[in-house]
Design a protein around this motif. Structure first.
Motif, PDB file in Angstrom:
ATOM      1  N   LYS A  71       0.754   6.526  -3.361  1.00 18.89           N
ATOM      2  CA  LYS A  71       1.478   6.144  -4.556  1.00 18.89           C
ATOM      3  C   LYS A  71       1.535   4.631  -4.686  1.00 18.89           C
ATOM      4  O   LYS A  71       1.408   3.901  -3.702  1.00 18.89           O
ATOM      5  CB  LYS A  71       2.909   6.699  -4.506  1.00 18.89           C
ATOM      6  N   GLY A  72       1.813   4.191  -5.881  1.00 21.11           N
ATOM      7  CA  GLY A  72       1.896   2.765  -6.126  1.00 21.11           C
ATOM      8  C   GLY A  72       3.157   2.139  -5.584  1.00 21.11           C
ATOM      9  O   GLY A  72       3.147   1.011  -5.108  1.00 21.11           O
ATOM     10  N   GLU A  73       4.256   2.835  -5.635  1.00 22.20           N
ATOM     11  CA  GLU A  73       5.527   2.308  -5.138  1.00 22.20           C
ATOM     12  C   GLU A  73       6.071   3.293  -4.120  1.00 22.20           C
ATOM     13  O   GLU A  73       6.747   4.255  -4.450  1.00 22.20           O
ATOM     14  CB  GLU A  73       6.518   2.115  -6.292  1.00 22.20           C
ATOM     15  N   ARG A  74       5.764   3.060  -2.850  1.00 23.53           N
ATOM     16  CA  ARG A  74       6.130   3.971  -1.796  1.00 23.53           C
ATOM     17  C   ARG A  74       7.268   3.373  -0.979  1.00 23.53           C
ATOM     18  O   ARG A  74       7.194   2.231  -0.531  1.00 23.53           O
ATOM     19  CB  ARG A  74       4.917   4.230  -0.882  1.00 23.53           C
ATOM     20  N   ALA A  75       8.292   4.123  -0.852  1.00 24.07           N
ATOM     21  CA  ALA A  75       9.423   3.653  -0.060  1.00 24.07           C
ATOM     22  C   ALA A  75       9.026   3.506   1.392  1.00 24.07           C
ATOM     23  O   ALA A  75       8.357   4.358   1.964  1.00 24.07           O
ATOM     24  CB  ALA A  75      10.587   4.633  -0.173  1.00 24.07           C
ATOM     25  N   VAL A  76       9.436   2.417   1.985  1.00 23.54           N
ATOM     26  CA  VAL A  76       9.085   2.136   3.375  1.00 23.54           C
ATOM     27  C   VAL A  76      10.347   2.167   4.214  1.00 23.54           C
ATOM     28  O   VAL A  76      11.288   1.422   3.970  1.00 23.54           O
ATOM     29  CB  VAL A  76       8.398   0.751   3.493  1.00 23.54           C
ATOM     30  N   GLU A  77      10.372   3.062   5.186  1.00 25.08           N
ATOM     31  CA  GLU A  77      11.534   3.164   6.056  1.00 25.08           C
ATOM     32  C   GLU A  77      11.515   2.059   7.092  1.00 25.08           C
ATOM     33  O   GLU A  77      10.497   1.464   7.401  1.00 25.08           O
ATOM     34  CB  GLU A  77      11.524   4.533   6.753  1.00 25.08           C
ATOM     35  N   GLU A  78      12.692   1.804   7.650  1.00 26.80           N
ATOM     36  CA  GLU A  78      12.810   0.719   8.627  1.00 26.80           C
ATOM     37  C   GLU A  78      11.971   0.996   9.856  1.00 26.80           C
ATOM     38  O   GLU A  78      11.446   0.084  10.483  1.00 26.80           O
ATOM     39  CB  GLU A  78      14.286   0.557   9.036  1.00 26.80           C
ATOM     40  N   SER A  79      11.834   2.262  10.236  1.00 24.23           N
ATOM     41  CA  SER A  79      11.053   2.606  11.421  1.00 24.23           C
ATOM     42  C   SER A  79       9.552   2.602  11.167  1.00 24.23           C
ATOM     43  O   SER A  79       8.768   2.873  12.044  1.00 24.23           O
ATOM     44  CB  SER A  79      11.462   4.002  11.919  1.00 24.23           C
ATOM     45  N   ASP A  80       9.172   2.292   9.914  1.00 25.26           N
ATOM     46  CA  ASP A  80       7.758   2.353   9.537  1.00 25.26           C
ATOM     47  C   ASP A  80       7.245   0.965   9.163  1.00 25.26           C
ATOM     48  O   ASP A  80       6.487   0.794   8.223  1.00 25.26           O
ATOM     49  CB  ASP A  80       7.586   3.312   8.357  1.00 25.26           C
ATOM     50  N   VAL A  81       7.671  -0.029   9.946  1.00 26.54           N
ATOM     51  CA  VAL A  81       7.361  -1.412   9.624  1.00 26.54           C
ATOM     52  C   VAL A  81       5.868  -1.673   9.695  1.00 26.54           C
ATOM     53  O   VAL A  81       5.302  -2.377   8.852  1.00 26.54           O
ATOM     54  CB  VAL A  81       8.116  -2.362  10.585  1.00 26.54           C
ATOM     55  N   ASP A  82       5.180  -1.078  10.650  1.00 21.34           N
ATOM     56  CA  ASP A  82       3.772  -1.372  10.816  1.00 21.34           C
ATOM     57  C   ASP A  82       2.924  -0.797   9.689  1.00 21.34           C
ATOM     58  O   ASP A  82       1.759  -1.112   9.570  1.00 21.34           O
ATOM     59  CB  ASP A  82       3.267  -0.833  12.158  1.00 21.34           C
ATOM     60  N   ARG A  83       3.480   0.042   8.780  1.00 20.93           N
ATOM     61  CA  ARG A  83       2.731   0.595   7.672  1.00 20.93           C
ATOM     62  C   ARG A  83       3.183   0.001   6.347  1.00 20.93           C
ATOM     63  O   ARG A  83       2.811   0.473   5.284  1.00 20.93           O
ATOM     64  CB  ARG A  83       2.886   2.121   7.621  1.00 20.93           C
ATOM     65  N   SER A  84       3.978  -1.039   6.422  1.00 21.14           N
ATOM     66  CA  SER A  84       4.535  -1.596   5.194  1.00 21.14           C
ATOM     67  C   SER A  84       3.481  -2.250   4.313  1.00 21.14           C
ATOM     68  O   SER A  84       3.687  -2.437   3.132  1.00 21.14           O
ATOM     69  CB  SER A  84       5.633  -2.625   5.522  1.00 21.14           C
ATOM     70  N   GLY A  85       2.353  -2.589   4.866  1.00 23.21           N
ATOM     71  CA  GLY A  85       1.311  -3.226   4.075  1.00 23.21           C
ATOM     72  C   GLY A  85       0.389  -2.243   3.390  1.00 23.21           C
ATOM     73  O   GLY A  85      -0.592  -2.618   2.792  1.00 23.21           O
ATOM     74  N   GLU A  86       0.683  -0.941   3.460  1.00 21.33           N
ATOM     75  CA  GLU A  86      -0.211   0.063   2.922  1.00 21.33           C
ATOM     76  C   GLU A  86       0.223   0.550   1.553  1.00 21.33           C
ATOM     77  O   GLU A  86      -0.236   1.591   1.099  1.00 21.33           O
ATOM     78  CB  GLU A  86      -0.288   1.254   3.889  1.00 21.33           C
ATOM     79  N   SER A  87       1.141  -0.135   0.918  1.00 16.13           N
ATOM     80  CA  SER A  87       1.576   0.326  -0.395  1.00 16.13           C
ATOM     81  C   SER A  87       0.402   0.313  -1.347  1.00 16.13           C
ATOM     82  O   SER A  87      -0.465  -0.560  -1.288  1.00 16.13           O
ATOM     83  CB  SER A  87       2.702  -0.559  -0.926  1.00 16.13           C
ATOM     84  N   GLY A  88       0.365   1.304  -2.275  1.00 21.18           N
ATOM     85  CA  GLY A  88      -0.773   1.450  -3.176  1.00 21.18           C
ATOM     86  C   GLY A  88      -0.644   0.562  -4.395  1.00 21.18           C
ATOM     87  O   GLY A  88       0.015  -0.487  -4.375  1.00 21.18           O
ATOM     88  N   ILE A  89      -1.277   0.979  -5.459  1.00 21.51           N
ATOM     89  CA  ILE A  89      -1.281   0.213  -6.698  1.00 21.51           C
ATOM     90  C   ILE A  89      -0.648   1.061  -7.791  1.00 21.51           C
ATOM     91  O   ILE A  89      -0.647   2.294  -7.720  1.00 21.51           O
ATOM     92  CB  ILE A  89      -2.716  -0.183  -7.092  1.00 21.51           C
ATOM     93  N   ASP A  90      -0.110   0.393  -8.804  1.00 22.28           N
ATOM     94  CA  ASP A  90       0.554   1.143  -9.871  1.00 22.28           C
ATOM     95  C   ASP A  90      -0.476   1.624 -10.894  1.00 22.28           C
ATOM     96  O   ASP A  90      -1.679   1.370 -10.779  1.00 22.28           O
ATOM     97  CB  ASP A  90       1.633   0.292 -10.537  1.00 22.28           C
ATOM     98  N   GLY A  91       0.004   2.329 -11.910  1.00 16.42           N
ATOM     99  CA  GLY A  91      -0.889   2.949 -12.883  1.00 16.42           C
ATOM    100  C   GLY A  91      -1.716   1.960 -13.667  1.00 16.42           C
ATOM    101  O   GLY A  91      -2.910   2.191 -13.930  1.00 16.42           O
ATOM    102  N   ILE A  92      -1.105   0.832 -14.067  1.00  9.83           N
ATOM    103  CA  ILE A  92      -1.846  -0.168 -14.855  1.00  9.83           C
ATOM    104  C   ILE A  92      -2.961  -0.778 -14.019  1.00  9.83           C
ATOM    105  O   ILE A  92      -4.096  -0.940 -14.487  1.00  9.83           O
ATOM    106  CB  ILE A  92      -0.879  -1.260 -15.365  1.00  9.83           C
ATOM    107  N   GLU A  93      -2.645  -1.121 -12.772  1.00 13.11           N
ATOM    108  CA  GLU A  93      -3.678  -1.684 -11.895  1.00 13.11           C
ATOM    109  C   GLU A  93      -4.777  -0.665 -11.630  1.00 13.11           C
ATOM    110  O   GLU A  93      -5.970  -1.016 -11.594  1.00 13.11           O
ATOM    111  CB  GLU A  93      -3.042  -2.127 -10.584  1.00 13.11           C
TER     112      GLU A  93
END
Length: 351
Positions: A71-93
């Motif tokens: 998803k373009g806007e994915r909630a990132v939990e505190e325990s998932d810090v190492d995956r915080s850079g994997e957020s996707g792109i929104d619909g316009i992008e």
């Protein structure tokens, strides 16, 4: 309803779980191939509509889906810090990248095809771009399945439909209602204009191509190396070419003449006046061509008149040939300057 449900369950699980947007991409790809190849349908405006989507959007969308399955806007939990850079792109992008990558990918596929035995032709382009799209969509589906369900990208059809319904039929103010009506009218007008432009394209200039070619040592047809030395009674070959760009079926007639001329003020094709003293009609033939059709035919020239600086003329007419065919009343004309010598047998008889 129960029977349809049973048939749906008979499908393999990957097909039943294939994302809806990627299913639409594969469906558009298959429909485009059909529309572009089925004899009757390929002559309709559907070919243009599906072709534009197939070339400008679908390959890029499938590639973007494979690169960004989340998803373009994915909630990132505190325990998932190492995956915080994997957020996707929104619909316009995603939409913008789909157009951009399509414009980049399709020419690259064409460049590769250019160096293959198949070349840049309709069927190889359809199969290669379609194959790329299907493979990219399959990779995108697999990558989405590997993500948790709440993190997978999905087109929010229902959310969009609900928001559109609310905006159109439940506006907050009268001003919003008026603006919504104007927006719908503008969209309908734009779609009608595009549909009309596709269905009734402007007719370009009407003309016919008329030319002579020869065959070189490699067997290729070229506009070069024309024969200039002939012997009376002995044939030499030329290729006569006609291209119909008249936007309608046209019947053509060709008259071949060998002319004895007198030139003043210039040599050959460098200008001056040309007076025709005698015309020998060598041949006449006809053909009928549909719009955008090209016809090429080998023609043997067998002159009987001898002399130097004779003009071999090909006259093209739309329809019937007049009683006295000349360059002035021909639709198109082309010519060669040649010399015709006596044959050895004729020279021996005279001596």
């Amino acid at each position: 309803m129960g029977r349809e449900r049973t048939l749906w369950l008979l499908l393999p699980r990957p097909l039943r779980q294939f994302p809806a947007d990627l299913t639409a991409v594969v469906g558009i790809t298959l429909l485009t191939i059909l529309v572009a190849t089925v004899p009757v349908i390929r002559e309709t405006p559907l070919r243009i509509g599906f072709g534009l989507v197939f070339v400008l959007f679908v390959p890029g969308y499938a590639l973007v889906a494979a690169l960004f399955p989340e998803k373009g806007e994915r909630a990132v939990e505190e325990s998932d810090v190492d995956r915080s850079g994997e957020s996707g792109i929104d619909g316009i992008e995603r939409t913008a990248l789909s157009f951009g990558l399509s414009i980049a990918v399709v020419p690259l596929i064409g460049l590769v095809l250019n160096f293959t035995p198949w070349g840049i032709r309709l069927v190889p382009i359809l199969l290669s771009v379609g194959g790329f799209t299907v493979i990219a969509a399959s990779v995108a589906a697999v990558r989405r399945w590997e993500l948790p369900a709440e993190e997978r990208f999905a087109v929010p059809y229902r959310q969009w439909a609900g928001a559109t319904r609310t905006e159109l039929f439940e506006p907050d103010t009268q001003v919003d209602a008026v603006l919504n009506v104007l927006l719908v009218c503008a969209l309908l007008l734009a779609m009608s204009s595009v549909a009309y432009a596709v269905a009734v394209p402007q007719q370009g200039e009407s003309f016919s191509e008329f030319y002579l070619l020869t065959e070189n040592d490699e067997g290729e047809l070229v506009a070069d190396g024309y024969p200039t030395e002939f012997v009376a009674g002995e044939p030499q070959s030329l290729i006569v070419g006609i291209g119909n760009q008249e936007h309608e079926p046209t019947e053509y007639s060709v008259v071949v003449q060998l002319q004895e001329v007198e030139r003043t003020g210039g040599a050959n094709d460098t200008g001056g006046e040309v007076t025709v003293n005698n015309r020998e009609q060598l041949d006449t033939f006809q053909t009928q061509l549909d719009h955008n059709e090209t016809w090429r035919q080998e023609h043997e020239v067998t002159p009987q008149t001898t002399g130097e600086d004779l003009r071999l003329v090909y006259l093209l007419y739309n329809g019937d040939v007049p009683a006295n065919p000349t360059e002035d009343n021909a639709y198109r004309s082309t010519h060669l300057w040649i010399s015709v010598a006596e044959s050895e047998s004729a020279a021996a008889d005279e001596s």
